[in-house]
Design a protein around this motif. Structure first.
Motif, PDB file in Angstrom:
ATOM      1  N   VAL A 134       0.843  -1.201   0.000  1.00 18.09           N
ATOM      2  CA  VAL A 134       0.000   0.000   0.000  1.00 18.09           C
ATOM      3  C   VAL A 134       0.877   1.249   0.000  1.00 18.09           C
ATOM      4  O   VAL A 134       0.617   2.203  -0.749  1.00 18.09           O
ATOM      5  CB  VAL A 134      -0.973  -0.002   1.203  1.00 18.09           C
ATOM      6  N   SER A 135       1.925   1.241   0.793  1.00 21.00           N
ATOM      7  CA  SER A 135       2.840   2.392   0.831  1.00 21.00           C
ATOM      8  C   SER A 135       3.491   2.622  -0.529  1.00 21.00           C
ATOM      9  O   SER A 135       3.625   3.764  -0.976  1.00 21.00           O
ATOM     10  CB  SER A 135       3.922   2.188   1.895  1.00 21.00           C
ATOM     11  N   VAL A 137       2.317   1.683  -3.537  1.00 21.32           N
ATOM     12  CA  VAL A 137       1.319   2.104  -4.522  1.00 21.32           C
ATOM     13  C   VAL A 137       0.872   3.544  -4.296  1.00 21.32           C
ATOM     14  O   VAL A 137       0.669   4.298  -5.245  1.00 21.32           O
ATOM     15  CB  VAL A 137       0.100   1.146  -4.504  1.00 21.32           C
ATOM     16  N   THR A 138       0.740   3.938  -3.040  1.00 21.25           N
ATOM     17  CA  THR A 138       0.253   5.285  -2.723  1.00 21.25           C
ATOM     18  C   THR A 138       1.395   6.293  -2.529  1.00 21.25           C
ATOM     19  O   THR A 138       1.144   7.433  -2.178  1.00 21.25           O
ATOM     20  CB  THR A 138      -0.613   5.281  -1.451  1.00 21.25           C
ATOM     21  N   LYS A 139       2.617   5.837  -2.759  1.00 24.92           N
ATOM     22  CA  LYS A 139       3.811   6.685  -2.608  1.00 24.92           C
ATOM     23  C   LYS A 139       3.869   7.326  -1.223  1.00 24.92           C
ATOM     24  O   LYS A 139       4.145   8.511  -1.071  1.00 24.92           O
ATOM     25  CB  LYS A 139       3.863   7.733  -3.708  1.00 24.92           C
ATOM     26  N   ASN A 140       3.547   6.525  -0.208  1.00 30.05           N
ATOM     27  CA  ASN A 140       3.612   6.926   1.198  1.00 30.05           C
ATOM     28  C   ASN A 140       2.703   8.105   1.543  1.00 30.05           C
ATOM     29  O   ASN A 140       3.001   8.878   2.447  1.00 30.05           O
ATOM     30  CB  ASN A 140       5.059   7.246   1.605  1.00 30.05           C
ATOM     31  N   GLU A 141       1.586   8.225   0.848  1.00 31.68           N
ATOM     32  CA  GLU A 141       0.683   9.350   1.103  1.00 31.68           C
ATOM     33  C   GLU A 141      -0.401   9.053   2.135  1.00 31.68           C
ATOM     34  O   GLU A 141      -1.135   9.943   2.521  1.00 31.68           O
ATOM     35  CB  GLU A 141       0.053   9.819  -0.208  1.00 31.68           C
ATOM     36  N   LEU A 142      -0.488   7.806   2.598  1.00 34.03           N
ATOM     37  CA  LEU A 142      -1.487   7.467   3.609  1.00 34.03           C
ATOM     38  C   LEU A 142      -0.865   7.488   4.998  1.00 34.03           C
ATOM     39  O   LEU A 142       0.332   7.212   5.161  1.00 34.03           O
ATOM     40  CB  LEU A 142      -2.070   6.079   3.345  1.00 34.03           C
ATOM     41  N   GLU A 146      -4.567   4.859   8.226  1.00 33.39           N
ATOM     42  CA  GLU A 146      -5.217   4.519   6.954  1.00 33.39           C
ATOM     43  C   GLU A 146      -4.657   3.214   6.376  1.00 33.39           C
ATOM     44  O   GLU A 146      -5.410   2.385   5.854  1.00 33.39           O
ATOM     45  CB  GLU A 146      -5.044   5.656   5.943  1.00 33.39           C
ATOM     46  N   ILE A 147      -3.371   3.028   6.505  1.00 32.39           N
ATOM     47  CA  ILE A 147      -2.741   1.793   6.027  1.00 32.39           C
ATOM     48  C   ILE A 147      -3.251   0.596   6.826  1.00 32.39           C
ATOM     49  O   ILE A 147      -3.553  -0.454   6.267  1.00 32.39           O
ATOM     50  CB  ILE A 147      -1.202   1.891   6.072  1.00 32.39           C
TER      51      ILE A 147
END
Length: 189
Positions: A134-135, A137-142, A146-147
């Protein structure tokens, strides 16, 4: 006439055809792609043991057009490198392109996708692996919270035996329901 450079022996090309999903021409195209990454490091003639002894550093591999924007580029390099370092011999590079080719069967692609997402290499996809995915894919934006929610949702929906992680069979089941898996898990040469 007669000045044709022999990159691989006929036996090497036959062996590569036997263990990949490529034709001779495609194998030579993949080799040219590999050599273009650092022509000073990679000789034109590979008739000896060069194909499994000379390494291309991961830093150069990550800059290839096929991997440059992929959030899993480091993980892909590590999974396909024979020693897990991320540095690849030509043999490793050819294996990677073979798995990502359109000709590779779905079950081979699922197997390698599982390995790529299994960040801690424990043969399961657990919360740690899901969080890493998840990190990436989301480029650490969560946020961490949220993760955690995403991890819980993935496990709630996919962990059939409620053991807190996904086995290969559970992962394969999830992927079988993903209609775009084959179209996204490939690289064109």
């Amino acid at each position: 006439m007669g000045n044709k450079i022999v990159t691989f022996t006929d036996q090497q090309l036959e062996d590569y055809q036997d263990c990949t999903f490529f034709t001779r021409k495609e194998i030579l195209n993949v080799f040219q792609r590999y050599r273009e990454l650092d022509s000073k490091r990679i000789p034109q003639v590979m008739t000896g043991d060069e194909a499994h002894t000379i390494n291309m550093p991961m830093e150069k591999l990550e800059k290839m057009a096929e991997l440059k924007e992929n959030p899993f580029k480091r993980r892909i390099c590590k999974v396909f490198s024979h020693d897990g370092s991320g540095d690849m011999t030509f043999d490793d590079f050819l294996d990677m392109f073979s798995v990502f080719s359109e000709s590779a069967p779905r079950d081979v692609k699922v197997y390698y996708a599982f390995k790529i997402y299994d960040y801690n290499d424990d043969h399961f996809i657990d919360s740690y692996d899901i969080a890493q995915t998840v990190s990436a894919v989301t480029k650490n934006e969560l946020t961490a919270e949220e993760i955690n929610v995403v991890c819980e949702k993935v496990l709630d929906e996919s962990d059939n035996d409620d053991d807190g992680n996904l086995s290969f069979a559970e992962f394969a089941g999830v992927v079988s329901r993903a209609p775009d898996f084959l179209s996204t898990f490939h690289v064109r040469i």
